[in-house]
Design a protein around this motif. Structure first.
Motif, short mmCIF file in Angstrom:
data_model
loop_
_atom_site.label_atom_id
_atom_site.label_comp_id
_atom_site.label_asym_id
_atom_site.label_seq_id
_atom_site.Cartn_x
_atom_site.Cartn_y
_atom_site.Cartn_z
N UNK A 42 -53.12 -67.05 35.53
CA UNK A 42 -54.20 -66.08 35.71
C UNK A 42 -53.71 -64.65 35.65
N UNK A 43 -54.62 -63.79 35.30
CA UNK A 43 -54.33 -62.36 35.34
C UNK A 43 -55.63 -61.63 35.60
N UNK A 44 -55.56 -60.55 36.37
CA UNK A 44 -56.72 -59.73 36.66
C UNK A 44 -56.52 -58.39 35.97
N UNK A 45 -57.42 -58.04 35.04
CA UNK A 45 -57.23 -56.79 34.31
C UNK A 45 -57.05 -55.61 35.26
N UNK A 216 -58.88 -50.87 46.91
CA UNK A 216 -59.42 -51.55 45.74
C UNK A 216 -58.32 -52.24 44.94
N UNK A 217 -57.18 -51.55 44.79
CA UNK A 217 -56.08 -52.14 44.03
C UNK A 217 -55.52 -53.37 44.75
N UNK A 218 -55.48 -53.31 46.07
CA UNK A 218 -54.98 -54.45 46.84
C UNK A 218 -55.94 -55.63 46.75
N UNK A 219 -57.23 -55.35 46.71
CA UNK A 219 -58.21 -56.43 46.56
C UNK A 219 -58.06 -57.11 45.21
N UNK A 220 -57.82 -56.31 44.18
CA UNK A 220 -57.60 -56.89 42.85
C UNK A 220 -56.35 -57.73 42.85
N UNK A 221 -55.32 -57.24 43.51
CA UNK A 221 -54.06 -57.99 43.60
C UNK A 221 -54.26 -59.26 44.42
N UNK A 222 -55.08 -59.18 45.47
CA UNK A 222 -55.38 -60.34 46.30
C UNK A 222 -56.02 -61.44 45.47
N UNK A 223 -56.98 -61.06 44.62
CA UNK A 223 -57.62 -62.04 43.75
C UNK A 223 -56.60 -62.66 42.81
N UNK A 227 -55.47 -66.68 42.40
CA UNK A 227 -55.46 -67.39 41.13
C UNK A 227 -54.07 -67.95 40.83
N UNK A 228 -53.05 -67.18 41.17
CA UNK A 228 -51.69 -67.65 40.94
C UNK A 228 -51.37 -68.87 41.79
N UNK A 229 -51.83 -68.86 43.04
CA UNK A 229 -51.61 -70.01 43.94
C UNK A 229 -52.33 -71.24 43.41
N UNK A 230 -53.55 -71.05 42.90
CA UNK A 230 -54.31 -72.17 42.33
C UNK A 230 -53.63 -72.69 41.07
N UNK A 231 -53.14 -71.77 40.24
CA UNK A 231 -52.46 -72.15 39.00
C UNK A 231 -51.20 -72.96 39.31
#
Length: 366
Positions: A42-45, A216-223, A227-231
Motif C-alpha cells: 500500500x501507499x498513500x499519496x 494531517x501528515x501524521x494521519x496520512x502516515x497512520x493510514x 495498510x502496511x500491517x494488513x499487507x
C-alpha cells in the motif's frame, strides 16, 4: 506451491485492491473462487516518511496499535450490545405470548366458574336433593337405571370440571412465574446493553481523541501504517499456502450477497448500523445475505454458529470470522479478498482475506 509463488509475484506487483474491486464488478463478478491475488504494497499519496519521535514520546506505530486495540475493544462491546438487543427482542415477544396465555387462562377460568354455578343452580331448583337421594326415591326401575346412568355422567362432568379448573389455575401460576423470569432477563439485558454502550462510547472516544491529536501528515502516515500491517499479514497468510487449493465457486445466492456487500464500498462504519447509509461489520454481512434471500443472525458471534467450512473449501459469499473473540466479520469475495466494514472512522472497503487473524469461515447458504 506454484499457486503460492504466483501469489507472491502478484503481491509484489502494482495490483491493488481497487483492481480487485474492478474484477469483482466486471461480468462474472470475479466469483470463480480462484484464490491468488495478494494486495499490492500500500501507499498513500503524499504520505510523509515516519518522523523521528521525541525522546519518551510514543511512536506513530505505537499510537496505531493503541488505536487499533481500542477499536477492537469497541467492536467486542458492540457485538455484546447487538446480542443483548436481539435477545431483548426475543424476550419481549415471549412476554407478549405469556400475556396472551394469561388472558386466555383467565377467560377459561371464568367460563368454568360459570358452568359450576349453573350446576349449583340446577341442583337448587330440584329442591337441593342430592342426585343419589333422588335415585333411591325413584318409583320406576327404568327411571332408576336411567337416572343412575345420568348420575355417573354428572359425576364425571363435575370431576372433569374441577380437574380442568385446577389445571388452568396451575397454568396461570406457571405463566406468571415464566413472565417474572423473562422480565428479569429483560432487565438484565437492558443493564448489559447500557454497560456495553458505555464501553463502546468510551473506547471510540479514547481512540478518536488519540487520532485527533495527530497532524494531517501524521494521519496520512497512520493510514499507511494500517495498510502496511494488513499487507504484511496478507502476504504471510498467502505464504502459508492457505489459499493453495481454494477454488470454490459462488452459488447464485452467494453472488447476490457479494453484489450487495461490494455495492456498499465507500459507506461509513457506524456501530449498531445495518444500512442503508452506514454499517457495522455484522450489519453489512447480515444485510447482504438478507438481500440474497437468506436471513442470518445479526452479530458476528452469532454468525459464528453457522455451518463452519475449511478455508480450502471457502467460496465467495462465505463469511470470515476474525479474532479469538469473534468480534469482527467480513465476506469473502474471491481472489483472496474480502469486503468488510472495518471500524469507526473508516469506510466499507476491500481488504485481503488474511489481513486479520482468522477464527473460522462459515457458510450462510449451507
Amino acid at each position: 506451491m506454484g499457486t503460492v509463488k504466483r501469489a507472491h509475484r502478484r503481491g509484489a506487483s502494482a495490483l491493488t485492491l481497487l483492481c480487485a474491486m474492478a474484477i469483482l464488478t466486471a461480468p462474472g463478478l470475479g466469483l470463480s473462487g480462484t484464490a491468488h491475488a495478494a494486495p499490492a504494497a500500500p501507499s498513500v499519496p503524499g504520505a510523509p516518511a515516519a518522523p523521528t519521535p521525541e525522546p519518551g514520546a510514543k511512536s506513530l506505530e505505537q499510537i496505531r496499535k493503541e488505536i487499533e486495540d481500542l477499536y477492537r475493544q469497541a467492536g467486542s462491546a458492540t457485538d455484546a450490545y447487538n446480542l443483548a438487543e436481539s435477545e431483548t427482542k426475543v424476550q419481549s415477544e415471549r412476554i407478549v405470548q405469556i400475556a396472551q396465555l394469561i388472558v386466555a387462562g383467565r377467560e377459561r377460568i371464568s367460563g368454568l366458574k360459570d358452568r359450576a354455578g349453573a350446576a349449583a343452580r340446577a341442583q337448587y331448583r330440584s329442591g337441593g336433593l342430592p342426585a343419589g337421594a333422588r335415585l333411591v326415591l325413584s318409583d320406576s326401575p327404568s327411571q332408576f337405571l336411567d337416572s343412575k346412568d345420568r348420575l355417573r355422567q354428572g359425576e364425571k362432568a363435575t370431576t372433569d370440571l374441577l380437574t380442568e379448573l385446577d389445571r388452568t389455575q396451575h397454568d396461570l401460576q406457571r405463566y406468571a412465574k415464566d413472565a417474572s423470569t423473562v422480565w428479569q432477563k429483560l432487565e438484565t439485558n437492558r443493564v448489559e446493553r447500557e454497560k456495553s454502550k458505555k464501553r463502546i462510547e468510551e473506547k471510540i472516544k479514547a481512540a478518536q481523541d488519540l487520532e485527533s491529536k495527530l497532524e494531517a501528515e501524521e494521519k496520512a502516515r497512520l493510514l499507511q501504517l494500517e495498510q502496511e500491517a494488513q499487507y504484511k499479514a496478507q502476504t504471510q497468510w498467502l505464504s502459508s499456502g492457505a489459499m493453495k487449493d481454494v477454488s470454490g465457486k459462488a452459488t447464485d445466492a452467494g453472488k447476490r450477497a457479494v453484489q450487495f456487500a461490494t455495492a456498499q464500498v465507500g459507506k461509513p462504519y457506524e456501530w449498531g448500523a445495518t444500512g442503508p447509509g452506514s454499517f457495522d461489520c455484522s450489519g453489512l454481512t447480515s444485510q447482504a445475505w438478507l438481500a440474497a434471500g437468506k436471513a442470518i443472525p445479526r452479530t458476528s458471534q452469532e454468525q459464528l454458529r453457522l455451518r463452519k467450512v475449511a478455508v480450502k473449501d471457502m467460496r465467495p459469499g462465505d463469511l470470515i470470522i476474525y479474532f479469538d473473540d469473534a468480534s469482527h466479520v467480513g465476506m469473502y469475495v474471491g481472489d483472496g479478498a474480502m469486503v468488510h466494514a472495518p471500524r469507526p472512522g473508516r469506510d466499507v472497503t476491500m481488504a485481503g482475506a488474511g489481513s486479520m487473524p482468522i477464527k473460522a469461515v462459515v457458510r450462510p447458504d449451507a
